[in-house]
Scaffold this motif. Structure first.
Motif, PDB file in Angstrom:
ATOM      1  N   LYS B 140       1.003  -1.201   0.016  1.00 59.73           N
ATOM      2  CA  LYS B 140       0.003  -0.006  -0.183  1.00 59.73           C
ATOM      3  C   LYS B 140       0.751   1.294  -0.037  1.00 59.73           C
ATOM      4  CE  LYS B 140      -4.344   0.547   0.463  1.00 59.73           C
ATOM      5  NZ  LYS B 140      -5.011  -0.346   0.055  1.00 59.73           N
ATOM      6  N   VAL B 141       2.077   1.078   0.793  1.00 65.43           N
ATOM      7  CA  VAL B 141       2.930   2.288   0.857  1.00 65.43           C
ATOM      8  C   VAL B 141       3.425   2.842  -0.775  1.00 65.43           C
ATOM      9  CG1 VAL B 141       5.183   3.061   1.386  1.00 65.43           C
ATOM     10  CG2 VAL B 141       3.628   2.421   3.076  1.00 65.43           C
ATOM     11  N   ALA B 142       3.651   1.677  -1.632  1.00 63.19           N
ATOM     12  CA  ALA B 142       4.209   1.625  -2.939  1.00 63.19           C
ATOM     13  C   ALA B 142       3.251   2.373  -3.644  1.00 63.19           C
ATOM     14  CB  ALA B 142       4.809   0.458  -3.409  1.00 63.19           C
ATOM     15  N   ALA B 143       1.784   2.000  -3.493  1.00 67.14           N
ATOM     16  CA  ALA B 143       0.650   2.097  -4.176  1.00 67.14           C
ATOM     17  C   ALA B 143       0.419   3.958  -3.893  1.00 67.14           C
ATOM     18  CB  ALA B 143      -0.568   1.550  -4.010  1.00 67.14           C
ATOM     19  N   TYR B 144       0.405   4.362  -2.784  1.00 69.69           N
ATOM     20  CA  TYR B 144       0.180   5.743  -1.950  1.00 69.69           C
ATOM     21  C   TYR B 144       1.246   6.517  -2.980  1.00 69.69           C
ATOM     22  CZ  TYR B 144      -3.305   4.454   1.262  1.00 69.69           C
ATOM     23  OH  TYR B 144      -4.336   4.037   1.952  1.00 69.69           O
ATOM     24  N   GLU B 145       2.526   6.016  -2.840  1.00 72.25           N
ATOM     25  CA  GLU B 145       3.556   6.958  -3.508  1.00 72.25           C
ATOM     26  C   GLU B 145       3.319   7.142  -5.164  1.00 72.25           C
ATOM     27  OE1 GLU B 145       7.284   5.184  -2.218  1.00 72.25           O
ATOM     28  OE2 GLU B 145       7.060   6.468  -0.573  1.00 72.25           O
ATOM     29  N   ARG B 146       2.821   5.949  -5.554  1.00 72.61           N
ATOM     30  CA  ARG B 146       2.575   5.776  -7.179  1.00 72.61           C
ATOM     31  C   ARG B 146       1.538   7.023  -7.329  1.00 72.61           C
ATOM     32  NH1 ARG B 146       0.499   0.416 -10.120  1.00 72.61           N
ATOM     33  NH2 ARG B 146       2.756  -0.032 -10.571  1.00 72.61           N
ATOM     34  N   TRP B 147       0.664   7.085  -6.424  1.00 78.10           N
ATOM     35  CA  TRP B 147      -0.542   8.113  -6.546  1.00 78.10           C
ATOM     36  C   TRP B 147      -0.268   9.352  -6.475  1.00 78.10           C
ATOM     37  CZ3 TRP B 147      -4.713   4.826  -3.575  1.00 78.10           C
ATOM     38  CH2 TRP B 147      -4.867   3.591  -4.297  1.00 78.10           C
ATOM     39  N   GLY B 150       3.905  11.735  -0.449  1.00 82.28           N
ATOM     40  CA  GLY B 150       5.280  12.143  -0.502  1.00 82.28           C
ATOM     41  C   GLY B 150       5.984  11.904   0.595  1.00 82.28           C
ATOM     42  N   TRP B 151       5.432  11.395   1.696  1.00 80.70           N
ATOM     43  CA  TRP B 151       6.114  11.643   3.120  1.00 80.70           C
ATOM     44  C   TRP B 151       6.014  10.514   3.871  1.00 80.70           C
ATOM     45  CZ3 TRP B 151       3.953  13.800   8.233  1.00 80.70           C
ATOM     46  CH2 TRP B 151       4.943  14.259   9.266  1.00 80.70           C
ATOM     47  N   LEU B 152       6.378   9.145   2.758  1.00 81.23           N
ATOM     48  CA  LEU B 152       6.224   7.899   3.479  1.00 81.23           C
ATOM     49  C   LEU B 152       7.698   7.088   3.489  1.00 81.23           C
ATOM     50  CD1 LEU B 152       2.989   6.745   1.524  1.00 81.23           C
ATOM     51  CD2 LEU B 152       3.161   7.516   3.904  1.00 81.23           C
ATOM     52  N   SER B 153       8.641   7.706   3.174  1.00 79.85           N
ATOM     53  CA  SER B 153      10.054   7.211   3.186  1.00 79.85           C
ATOM     54  C   SER B 153      10.293   6.347   4.462  1.00 79.85           C
ATOM     55  CB  SER B 153      11.148   8.167   2.801  1.00 79.85           C
ATOM     56  OG  SER B 153      11.238   8.932   3.975  1.00 79.85           O
ATOM     57  N   GLU B 154       9.901   6.977   5.680  1.00 81.79           N
ATOM     58  CA  GLU B 154      10.068   6.339   7.030  1.00 81.79           C
ATOM     59  C   GLU B 154       9.845   4.807   6.934  1.00 81.79           C
ATOM     60  OE1 GLU B 154       8.443   7.542  11.372  1.00 81.79           O
ATOM     61  OE2 GLU B 154       8.569   9.033   9.951  1.00 81.79           O
ATOM     62  N   PHE B 155       8.715   4.611   6.113  1.00 82.37           N
ATOM     63  CA  PHE B 155       8.296   3.117   6.311  1.00 82.37           C
ATOM     64  C   PHE B 155       9.177   2.182   5.513  1.00 82.37           C
ATOM     65  CE2 PHE B 155       3.954   5.354   6.568  1.00 82.37           C
ATOM     66  CZ  PHE B 155       3.233   4.470   7.540  1.00 82.37           C
ATOM     67  N   TRP B 156       9.875   2.731   4.633  1.00 79.10           N
ATOM     68  CA  TRP B 156      10.932   1.987   3.915  1.00 79.10           C
ATOM     69  C   TRP B 156      12.247   1.861   4.813  1.00 79.10           C
ATOM     70  CZ3 TRP B 156       9.247  -0.482  -0.407  1.00 79.10           C
ATOM     71  CH2 TRP B 156       8.264  -0.101  -1.225  1.00 79.10           C
ATOM     72  N   GLU B 176      11.533  -8.040  -4.165  1.00 81.91           N
ATOM     73  CA  GLU B 176      11.034  -7.398  -5.391  1.00 81.91           C
ATOM     74  C   GLU B 176      10.453  -6.072  -5.378  1.00 81.91           C
ATOM     75  OE1 GLU B 176       8.453 -10.236  -7.603  1.00 81.91           O
ATOM     76  OE2 GLU B 176       8.236  -8.570  -9.163  1.00 81.91           O
ATOM     77  N   LEU B 177       9.825  -5.934  -4.245  1.00 87.02           N
ATOM     78  CA  LEU B 177       9.110  -4.644  -3.778  1.00 87.02           C
ATOM     79  C   LEU B 177      10.219  -3.884  -3.343  1.00 87.02           C
ATOM     80  CD1 LEU B 177       6.320  -3.323  -3.073  1.00 87.02           C
ATOM     81  CD2 LEU B 177       6.543  -3.811  -0.771  1.00 87.02           C
ATOM     82  N   ARG B 178      11.080  -4.095  -2.742  1.00 84.93           N
ATOM     83  CA  ARG B 178      12.198  -3.213  -2.409  1.00 84.93           C
ATOM     84  C   ARG B 178      13.032  -2.840  -3.438  1.00 84.93           C
ATOM     85  NH1 ARG B 178      14.201  -4.077   3.689  1.00 84.93           N
ATOM     86  NH2 ARG B 178      14.300  -6.315   3.022  1.00 84.93           N
ATOM     87  N   ALA B 179      13.240  -3.619  -4.381  1.00 81.85           N
ATOM     88  CA  ALA B 179      14.153  -3.410  -5.584  1.00 81.85           C
ATOM     89  C   ALA B 179      13.400  -2.502  -6.651  1.00 81.85           C
ATOM     90  CB  ALA B 179      14.472  -4.644  -6.461  1.00 81.85           C
ATOM     91  N   GLU B 180      12.262  -2.574  -6.559  1.00 84.70           N
ATOM     92  CA  GLU B 180      11.376  -1.943  -7.583  1.00 84.70           C
ATOM     93  C   GLU B 180      10.909  -0.532  -7.171  1.00 84.70           C
ATOM     94  OE1 GLU B 180       8.855  -4.147 -10.162  1.00 84.70           O
ATOM     95  OE2 GLU B 180      10.563  -5.659 -10.347  1.00 84.70           O
ATOM     96  N   HIS B 181      10.282  -0.583  -5.781  1.00 82.40           N
ATOM     97  CA  HIS B 181       9.800   0.603  -5.488  1.00 82.40           C
ATOM     98  C   HIS B 181      10.542   1.224  -4.183  1.00 82.40           C
ATOM     99  CE1 HIS B 181       6.388   0.142  -7.830  1.00 82.40           C
ATOM    100  NE2 HIS B 181       6.627  -1.269  -7.811  1.00 82.40           N
ATOM    101  N   GLY B 182      11.246   0.652  -3.660  1.00 85.75           N
ATOM    102  CA  GLY B 182      11.881   1.162  -2.426  1.00 85.75           C
ATOM    103  C   GLY B 182      12.702   2.548  -2.574  1.00 85.75           C
ATOM    104  N   HIS B 183      13.091   3.000  -1.532  1.00 86.49           N
ATOM    105  CA  HIS B 183      13.919   4.135  -1.610  1.00 86.49           C
ATOM    106  C   HIS B 183      15.151   4.212  -1.490  1.00 86.49           C
ATOM    107  CE1 HIS B 183      10.388   7.106  -0.366  1.00 86.49           C
ATOM    108  NE2 HIS B 183      10.092   6.116  -1.224  1.00 86.49           N
TER     109      HIS B 183
END
Lengths: 183, 183, 183, 183, 183, 183
Positions: B140-147, B150-156, B176-183
């Motif tokens: 969901k964090v990755a989806a929100y960032e896609r949408w 802007g303030w979700l990096s702490e989750f990663w 895979e999630l970290r590789a493609e969407h992580g910060h």
């Protein structure tokens, strides 16, 4: 929209199901109407809560059907009943198969089979999910009215919203709901 | 709040779970944040989608745990992680038992047992749900960032959000999630 | 979450308090429920509006207490009353001190002292804020009912929502509110 | 609208201030924009947080001014700056007096005097609130941008949004805000 | 705000009209209140639906007036009636002309002329739009009440909300609305 | 749903069009997505703004078509493009005629004729509305991106979203939009 090639891409797309409102409520002026995701969870919960009282039920398969029964709506949105007059016989099935194939490809055949079983509504499991789909509808209508909504009486007037499909525990809940919350 | 005496009263109360937002997102400025109901559905879906690839899994029980794992929040709201510092050892379990007893009484013992199994996190089924609880969070964090959020990096940055609990298919998806969407 | 090192970082974090809904209303189906920020302003306004009629009151300190009394919720979210059964004696105080220290560090000791005074509820100032905390709750309930909400009668039934704490002008307003808007 | 005859009727009307959005943000596409109530609380908090560092400040009066400075908007809504070109000299003051008289009559003269002091912007207390009114504006703009908003650069370009009104601690915060979050 | 130099820049700015709520409803506790864009469409639809029954009407010009009658609000927000006491005689006209000039410059003079005709309310076309502006208001009030809103009776009590301006089909609709939905 | 027997009942039902979101945006994570009413107004405005530059255009009929082109959606909701694969040839037309007949009966034949003209897309007026339907889509996409949305690039990639249908002023605007805001 494209065919999902990986499980992860499919899972990301499914997150948007939370933003698809159930149009029947929206078209009756309900604010913050339920999403398809929420509807799907409540149907699953009903299937689980009632399942233990139904002899011969395959509870796992019933839960699986509940989980996927509305998934195509992440691409189509929620079609209110009246929109379904649009479909010529057989076209909905064909189109739904295509949507499922593009959306849920990474899962293989399983989801499509469950959705076909749901549409056919012949097995005990599919009948239970179909009945709970409406039971959840009417429980939500009762909840919205309790919270203050005012324009939902049409739902109570429509006999198609109370299908028991031959399952006793469903019929009993419908009766109780109508007795205590119906109009 | 009162003890629910009938199945119907319990089902009506559960409808409000849709209005309980996941506070972790709210506290990071996400508009229209996911509800507990939505989170629960997505966890269930993940458990189902991954379950077929996990040997020895009791898929029905895993789905049941997913279905109920956050139910107490219909009375408590969603507590963000930081709030959990509040609990002295053992008090959360005691309180959750009480909530479940009052909320889900009409279902008997089953829901409470499943929630206890989830908290203990020892069986394969409970571990899978616990891992999917976080996997869904990060998807969901990755989806929100896609949408546009802007303030979700702490989750990663928080390693506790990526628990595989010894389950291979979960670890692969996290990677895979970290590789493609992580910060 | 981290400790705020500068006043500015703290002020930026506090903006999110506007997104934290008061869970008691949410769990009763109210759309667009009041935020903690809004609740805090109304409590401050009540303290100010009533303060001139209360002999011996330190109005500045009463306003300060009102301003900060719910600030920890920017990190914990709003806990509905039932959630508070979770806390073993003394743990809430300990945890709140820690939250305040990390959140409001740039302000020094002052905020923590005011919150402790509020919790102790012994001084006239703290008692006034505590009473206004509930008075605002019930005024909002009356407003929501006026606007169309339907499921709030439980608030009127709970005697704990009407504490006058020995302050006459508060008791008079509670009486008037019950007489004109109560169930 | 009518003149409020009782304190309670006035308090009930004020609850709607939470639904009045700050139009400057709305007109720039920000979802869930801050309410007037929320703005007012944050201005009060700033006044309190900075007040201890300002010599000769009457902190109680400054807090009182912050509390009431935007109250007329519960009847007028929030007027964006451009709308204020509409007012001929002196008409706003006259109209605001009338609104305050009808809205806040049960409080007597006090609120009107505080609002007049705010408009005149001559006393240290009024200047502090006026500066914090803009400081809060720009802190919120920075928060919205952090959360994902994209069309707010115009706020940073307008020098009128950075008034220090001769107060050092305000100027320092504006400088820090521009250095770290400005465009 | 700047003067729009191109048609495209103007069209982009106008999209934000959808976020400007009609304040009269907001200030009465209606959730998800109608936007100015929505109001404008409904007024246009009314003008069209009734226009065929009005002899001598220039239907194109009436539709044009309906289309633009509230456009200035994309820069000013919606001013509830009470706020209009603020305007000294003649200032609103002067300011509106300036807003229109900056906002709609790329369209030339046409929009400004139509808005002036609307304000003057002398031609049959302008009178029809003015009457439909209120007719739409009261139809929406009736719809909100049907959906559950509770605090709108003041609208029915105000005779200024029922102007027929000498047009028979409007008067008949007002009469029917009051007879079937009025308080 | 029933057939509307009176003009007033029809007008009341149409108010709900404001709650029907444009699904294409919702399915891409846009918060507070445009309603059908809002879309319809903007299409009408475009038709009006561009109409003066198109020789031989019947501006009244073009505006009428814009006004009604999406009206059936008050009963069907908004169908995203993908859902239209569901329709067998001719079924949509047949169903839309039925919806219009039940919904807009009190208006007689006129609305149905205009909608048929729109679907046929042969007259200059119908082609202009069809082109503006997409032009408004892409202007809104550009506005959402300006406000912070992040997942809309697919709209720019689809050539079907840029139909000029042989109308020069439309093509010029599409070109300018792509040059300045396209991906």
């Amino acid at each position: 929209m494209r065919r999902n090639e990986t499980l992860l891409e499919m899972l990301l797309e499914l997150q948007v199901l939370d933003r698809v409102p159930r149009m029947g409520y929206v078209l009756r002026g309900v604010p913050d109407a339920e999403s398809i995701t929420e509807h799907s969870w409540h149907v699953g919960f009903l299937v689980w809560a009632l399942g233990g009282r139904i002899e011969g039920l395959d509870r796992l398969r019933a839960l699986e059907i509940a989980l996927v029964h509305d998934l195509a709506e992440v691409r189509t949105g929620d079609l209110p009943r009246v929109a379904k007059r649009y479909f010529a016989a057989g076209t909905q099935e064909a189109a739904e198969r295509e949507v499922v194939d593009e959306l849920l490809g990474p899962l293989g055949e399983r989801a499509g089979e469950l959705m076909a079983e749901y549409r056919a509504a012949e097995t005990l499991e599919a009948r239970l999910v179909k009945a709970c789909d409406k039971l959840q509808l009417m429980i939500k209508v009762a909840a919205y009215e309790r919270w203050g909504a005012g324009w939902l009486s049409e739902f109570w007037d429509n006999p198609e919203n109370f299908p028991d499909l031959g399952i006793d525990v469903v019929r009993e809940l419908f009766d109780e709901l109508r007795a205590e919350h119906g109009h």
